[in-house]
Design a protein around this motif. Structure first.
Motif, PDB file in Angstrom:
ATOM      1  N   LEU A 144       0.830  -1.217   0.000  1.00  0.00           N
ATOM      2  CA  LEU A 144       0.000   0.000   0.000  1.00  0.00           C
ATOM      3  C   LEU A 144       0.864   1.265   0.000  1.00  0.00           C
ATOM      4  CD1 LEU A 144      -3.096   0.789   0.154  1.00  0.00           C
ATOM      5  CD2 LEU A 144      -2.644   1.305   2.561  1.00  0.00           C
ATOM      6  N   GLY A 145       1.942   1.240   0.774  1.00  0.00           N
ATOM      7  CA  GLY A 145       2.851   2.393   0.788  1.00  0.00           C
ATOM      8  C   GLY A 145       2.456   3.433   1.815  1.00  0.00           C
ATOM      9  N   GLN A 146       3.477   4.175   2.273  1.00  0.00           N
ATOM     10  CA  GLN A 146       3.314   5.173   3.331  1.00  0.00           C
ATOM     11  C   GLN A 146       2.335   6.289   2.956  1.00  0.00           C
ATOM     12  OE1 GLN A 146       5.469   5.332   6.218  1.00  0.00           O
ATOM     13  NE2 GLN A 146       4.656   7.250   7.014  1.00  0.00           N
ATOM     14  N   ASP A 147       2.453   6.816   1.714  1.00  0.00           N
ATOM     15  CA  ASP A 147       1.604   7.940   1.307  1.00  0.00           C
ATOM     16  C   ASP A 147       0.131   7.560   1.318  1.00  0.00           C
ATOM     17  OD1 ASP A 147       3.865   9.352   1.019  1.00  0.00           O
ATOM     18  OD2 ASP A 147       3.810   9.500  -1.185  1.00  0.00           O
ATOM     19  N   ARG A 148      -0.179   6.379   0.788  1.00  0.00           N
ATOM     20  CA  ARG A 148      -1.579   5.959   0.714  1.00  0.00           C
ATOM     21  C   ARG A 148      -2.100   5.622   2.117  1.00  0.00           C
ATOM     22  NH1 ARG A 148      -3.504   1.934  -3.473  1.00  0.00           N
ATOM     23  NH2 ARG A 148      -5.266   3.343  -3.629  1.00  0.00           N
ATOM     24  N   ALA A 149      -1.224   5.094   2.966  1.00  0.00           N
ATOM     25  CA  ALA A 149      -1.638   4.822   4.348  1.00  0.00           C
ATOM     26  C   ALA A 149      -2.015   6.117   5.038  1.00  0.00           C
ATOM     27  CB  ALA A 149      -0.528   4.099   5.101  1.00  0.00           C
ATOM     28  N   GLU A 150      -1.219   7.159   4.811  1.00  0.00           N
ATOM     29  CA  GLU A 150      -1.524   8.458   5.425  1.00  0.00           C
ATOM     30  C   GLU A 150      -2.809   9.049   4.866  1.00  0.00           C
ATOM     31  OE1 GLU A 150       1.915  11.036   5.351  1.00  0.00           O
ATOM     32  OE2 GLU A 150       3.049   9.613   6.595  1.00  0.00           O
ATOM     33  N   ALA A 151      -2.987   8.912   3.548  1.00  0.00           N
ATOM     34  CA  ALA A 151      -4.213   9.425   2.913  1.00  0.00           C
ATOM     35  C   ALA A 151      -5.439   8.715   3.479  1.00  0.00           C
ATOM     36  CB  ALA A 151      -4.139   9.232   1.397  1.00  0.00           C
ATOM     37  N   LEU A 152      -5.299   7.423   3.722  1.00  0.00           N
ATOM     38  CA  LEU A 152      -6.401   6.625   4.275  1.00  0.00           C
ATOM     39  C   LEU A 152      -6.816   7.158   5.651  1.00  0.00           C
ATOM     40  CD1 LEU A 152      -7.963   3.808   3.773  1.00  0.00           C
ATOM     41  CD2 LEU A 152      -6.301   2.896   5.373  1.00  0.00           C
ATOM     42  N   PHE A 153      -5.812   7.372   6.509  1.00  0.00           N
ATOM     43  CA  PHE A 153      -6.133   7.831   7.862  1.00  0.00           C
ATOM     44  C   PHE A 153      -6.584   9.294   7.868  1.00  0.00           C
ATOM     45  CE2 PHE A 153      -4.955   3.860   9.505  1.00  0.00           C
ATOM     46  CZ  PHE A 153      -5.513   3.802  10.773  1.00  0.00           C
ATOM     47  N   ASP A 154      -6.020  10.106   6.960  1.00  0.00           N
ATOM     48  CA  ASP A 154      -6.494  11.496   6.847  1.00  0.00           C
ATOM     49  C   ASP A 154      -7.985  11.519   6.512  1.00  0.00           C
ATOM     50  OD1 ASP A 154      -4.041  12.504   7.438  1.00  0.00           O
ATOM     51  OD2 ASP A 154      -3.487  13.012   5.363  1.00  0.00           O
ATOM     52  N   ALA A 155      -8.384  10.637   5.583  1.00  0.00           N
ATOM     53  CA  ALA A 155      -9.795  10.619   5.155  1.00  0.00           C
ATOM     54  C   ALA A 155     -10.694  10.079   6.256  1.00  0.00           C
ATOM     55  CB  ALA A 155      -9.946   9.788   3.883  1.00  0.00           C
ATOM     56  N   MET A 156     -10.216   9.079   7.001  1.00  0.00           N
ATOM     57  CA  MET A 156     -11.025   8.571   8.124  1.00  0.00           C
ATOM     58  C   MET A 156     -11.215   9.666   9.169  1.00  0.00           C
ATOM     59  SD  MET A 156     -10.706   4.601   9.097  1.00  0.00           S
ATOM     60  CE  MET A 156      -8.992   4.352   9.319  1.00  0.00           C
TER      61      MET A 156
END
Ligand SMILES: [Mg+2]
Length: 319
Positions: A95-107
């Motif tokens: 998944l990668g760090q950037d997408r992980a951060e985007a996921l949690f930002d959106a949550m």
């Protein structure tokens, strides 16, 4: 889905709970415990890539939103007010760090939108599909939480919004991802139907389809139900026979699932003349009947014909 239902039954059968602490035991959309003088409601729900969404074909932000909003739909089902959320995630290695951060930002953004801040969580990385688990705690609204067990014979059966076709994309809206949890409608209902601190009726949110979820109300309330298929509010996503070989839009409305609307029962007089609440359509779709042998839910057509409802939500959908 069948396996998940089976596991729920195992859990319910084994629960031995202190009624002084556990105000609402397993079997409703949220449990409720008493902590000091305060009642606290709690729900946990999990979504898995390949089961509840398709990561390869869906924007990450929409998946993150759904992880929060489907829990908020359970809060609405109890006519409760969200307080805070915690989330646990299992992320696939690629998944990668950037997408992980985007996921949690959106949550976090979704949780904030509903005044239910994300206050903690746990993130792991493994060689498997994306799994998001969200817990929400809530407090009672203007009256005691709405239960599935509150239906009585003679009450009307009502639904909010439109039903069916939740997986279809129509005018840019894909309902199972973009739905609005009915928190505001539920609180209005609690004011309308609340009497001496109690919600006069039953309520559930529609996750598995009206056929299955109304069945849960009937079981919990020890009643049966008569539905009027010709009165069901059909999603415009189903209009124009968009599904080849469709058995009928009303059947989709009963069994597609993931509507995340509210189904509630109420005295018909209490709902007289009401066609919407908080800008959301409210439709009278049937009647609660006394317990009887035979089918739990029957369908009554305008010509007076009555037939048993045998198709049951996802079970029917997947067969
Ligand atoms: Mg629910």
């Amino acid at each position: 889905v069948r396996e998940l239902v089976l596991l729920n039954h195992i859990y319910l059968a084994n629960a031995q709970l202190d009624a002084a602490t556990v105000v609402i035991p397993p079997g409703d959309d949220m449990g409720c415990v008493r902590i000091g003088s305060q009642e606290v409601l709690v729900t946990v729900d999990q979504i898995v890539d390949g089961v509840h969404f398709n990561l390869a074909a869906t924007r990450l932000e929409k998946i993150a939103r759904k992880a929060i909003t489907r829990n908020l739909s359970d809060v609405a089902a109890m006519a409760a007010i969200p307080v805070a959320a915690v989330a646990a995630a299992l992320l696939p290695r690629d998944l990668g760090q950037d997408r992980a951060e985007a996921l949690f930002d959106a949550m976090r953004a979704t949780a904030n939108d509903y005044r239910c801040p994300l206050i903690g969580g746990d993130i792991g990385i493994y060689a498997g599909p994306l799994v998001l688990t969200v817990t929400i705690i809530a407090r009672p609204g203007p009256v005691a939480p709405a239960r599935r067990s509150g239906a009585t014979p003679g009450q009307g059966i009502f639904v909010t919004g439109v039903l069916g076709g939740s997986l279809l994309t129509y005018q840019g809206h894909t309902h199972h991802l973009d739905f609005e949890p009915r928190l505001a409608v539920a609180l209005r209902l609690a004011e309308l139907l609340g009497e001496t601190g109690i919600f006069r009726g039953a309520m559930i949110d529609l996750s598995d389809g009206l056929a299955t979820d109304l069945g849960h109300i009937c079981t919990a309330s020890n009643v049966t139900a008569e539905l009027w298929p010709h009165c069901l509010p059909i999603s415009p996503a189903l209009a124009g026979d968009r599904l080849p070989g469709a058995p009928g839009a009303w059947q989709h409305a009963l069994t597609d699932g993931e509507d995340y609307e509210l189904c509630f029962t109420a005295a018909v007089e209490a709902m007289e003349g009401l066609t919407s609440l908080e800008g959301v359509p409210v439709t009278h779709v049937g009647t609660i009947l006394p317990p009887r042998s035979g089918p739990t839910i029957s369908l009554k057509w305008p010509d007076g014909r009555v037939e048993p409802l045998t198709a049951r939500g996802w079970e029917h959908h997947s067969s």
